[in-house]
Scaffold this active site. Structure first.
Site, PDB file in Angstrom:
ATOM      1  N   CYS A 101       0.833  -1.205   0.000  1.00  0.00           N
ATOM      2  CA  CYS A 101       0.000   0.000   0.000  1.00  0.00           C
ATOM      3  C   CYS A 101       0.863   1.248   0.000  1.00  0.00           C
ATOM      4  O   CYS A 101       0.594   2.212  -0.717  1.00  0.00           O
ATOM      5  CB  CYS A 101      -0.937  -0.016   1.205  1.00  0.00           C
ATOM      6  SG  CYS A 101      -2.107   1.369   1.243  1.00  0.00           S
ATOM      7  N   CYS A 199      -6.375  -4.058   6.445  1.00  0.00           N
ATOM      8  CA  CYS A 199      -7.531  -3.151   6.381  1.00  0.00           C
ATOM      9  C   CYS A 199      -8.674  -3.725   5.566  1.00  0.00           C
ATOM     10  O   CYS A 199      -9.841  -3.472   5.867  1.00  0.00           O
ATOM     11  CB  CYS A 199      -7.104  -1.791   5.842  1.00  0.00           C
ATOM     12  SG  CYS A 199      -6.640  -1.783   4.090  1.00  0.00           S
TER      13      CYS A 199
END
Length: 359
Positions: A101, A199
């Site tokens: 990410c 997440c």
């Protein structure tokens, strides 16, 4: 400077943005919408990128008196971070989605868009320090708070993007200081729980997520002699060093616990064995990212292979396009796909993705 502050909706990014404002910068807040179904992406302290988070980010921006925007990066996130996560597990490797990410979203898509819009820097709530040297070059260092240090997951960003990054929380001694500062500033997120785990797997069931996306792929669990000791629904659900959840039908002859030693996706086989076989003498890494020139000769350093792992003395050498890292004391539970970060003290030298362990 014109600064783009990434506002996740948490306390760290809010205080980081506040400090950028206090420093006199022209700050604009942006929340990255990374999920296609954001209302499902937070369960207490798990997950992020929910509608709740976007609202918290907006309220923080209002308190700080800065403009606020939401950028929909969900397509890039799905095509890079989530797709990489699935492909790596399917190939028998163990990826770190936070590293990916930072590489593809926070310091690629976000930073590149910020630069195109004329911003001088991207400000985030990461815990790491940036040192600026006399020649104008920068180096990445561990945070003052070792317990919150995030230099490991930031090492993949490289020197070019480091030159346009700001980490105002790098010198903070403890997280409690950040919460106290947020409360003093009137930021409602001061007591908000930290998000953790992956997440996009908000319920914490990584195996369930992989099974849903990759489907059932039954196979054998074997010992080091090749004897079948159990069955599984998908080799992708296992990683080197794992002990729990093996559901072995036959105990080891000596009665000791067994651990995952290897995942063989070609045959759908998971190999288990005694804990001493988890220790290897080093690793070979690929896709090296260096903060400065790649070392010509072998260099003494520290290597860390997990986000909160213990750094160990090592010797790293460039071997063609690969990097070989020898760890004299031995390295336990190294899995292909992990990020290995090399340090000189608290300074990040570089990062590689583990290709294989050296036994």
């Amino acid at each position: 400077m014109r600064v783009l502050a990434a506002l996740s909706g948490g306390v760290d990014s809010a205080v980081a943005a506040a400090r950028a404002v206090d420093a006199g910068h022209d700050v604009v807040g942006v929340h990255m919408a990374l999920s296609r179904t954001r209302d499902e992406f937070r369960t207490g302290a798990r997950g992020c990128c929910s509608v709740e988070d976007a609202g918290d980010a907006r309220r923080a921006a209002d308190v700080l008196g800065i403009p606020y925007y939401v950028w929909d990066l969900s397509e890039q996130f799905e095509q890079t971070v989530v797709a990489d996560f699935l492909a790596e597990y399917a190939a028998g490797r163990t990826p770190n989605p936070c590293v990916r990410c930072n590489e593809h979203i926070k310091f690629a898509a976000l930073a590149d868009r910020a630069q195109a819009l004329g911003f001088d820097a991207v400000c985030t709530g990461h815990y790491a320090r940036i040192a600026v040297h006399d020649d104008g070059s920068r180096s990445l260092h561990r945070a003052a708070d070792a317990a919150k240090d995030q230099s490991y997951v930031l090492a993949v960003m490289g020197p070019d993007r480091l030159a346009r990054a700001m980490f105002p929380l790098g010198e903070v001694a403890a997280k409690q200081e950040v919460r106290a500062e947020a409360a003093a500033r009137g930021l409602a997120v001061s007591a908000k729980p930290d998000s953790y785990d992956i997440c996009f797997v908000a319920d914490g069931d990584t195996q369930g997520f992989l099974r849903e996306r990759l489907g059932a792929q039954p196979g054998d669990v074997v010992d080091t002699d090749g004897g079948v000791v159990g069955r599984h629904d998908g080799a992708y659900a296992y990683t080197v060093g794992q002990r729990r959840g093996l559901a072995l039908g036959r105990p080891a002859p000596d009665g000791r616990a067994r651990y995952v030693l290897e995942v063989r996706p070609a045959t759908g086989t998971v190999v288990v064995g005694p804990p001493e076989l988890l220790t290897v003498r080093g690793l070979v890494g690929r896709d090296a990212v260096w903060f400065g020139s790649a070392p010509v000769d072998a260099v003494d350093c520290l290597v860390q292979v997990r986000a909160h792992g213990t750094p160990l003395p090592a010797r790293a050498s460039a071997v063609g396009t690969d990097v070989e890292v020898i760890v004299p004391v031995g390295l336990r539970g190294v899995a292909a796909g992990q990020s290995a970060v090399l340090y000189d003290g608290d300074r990040v030298l570089g990062q590689v993705t583990v290709d294989r362990a050296l036994r």
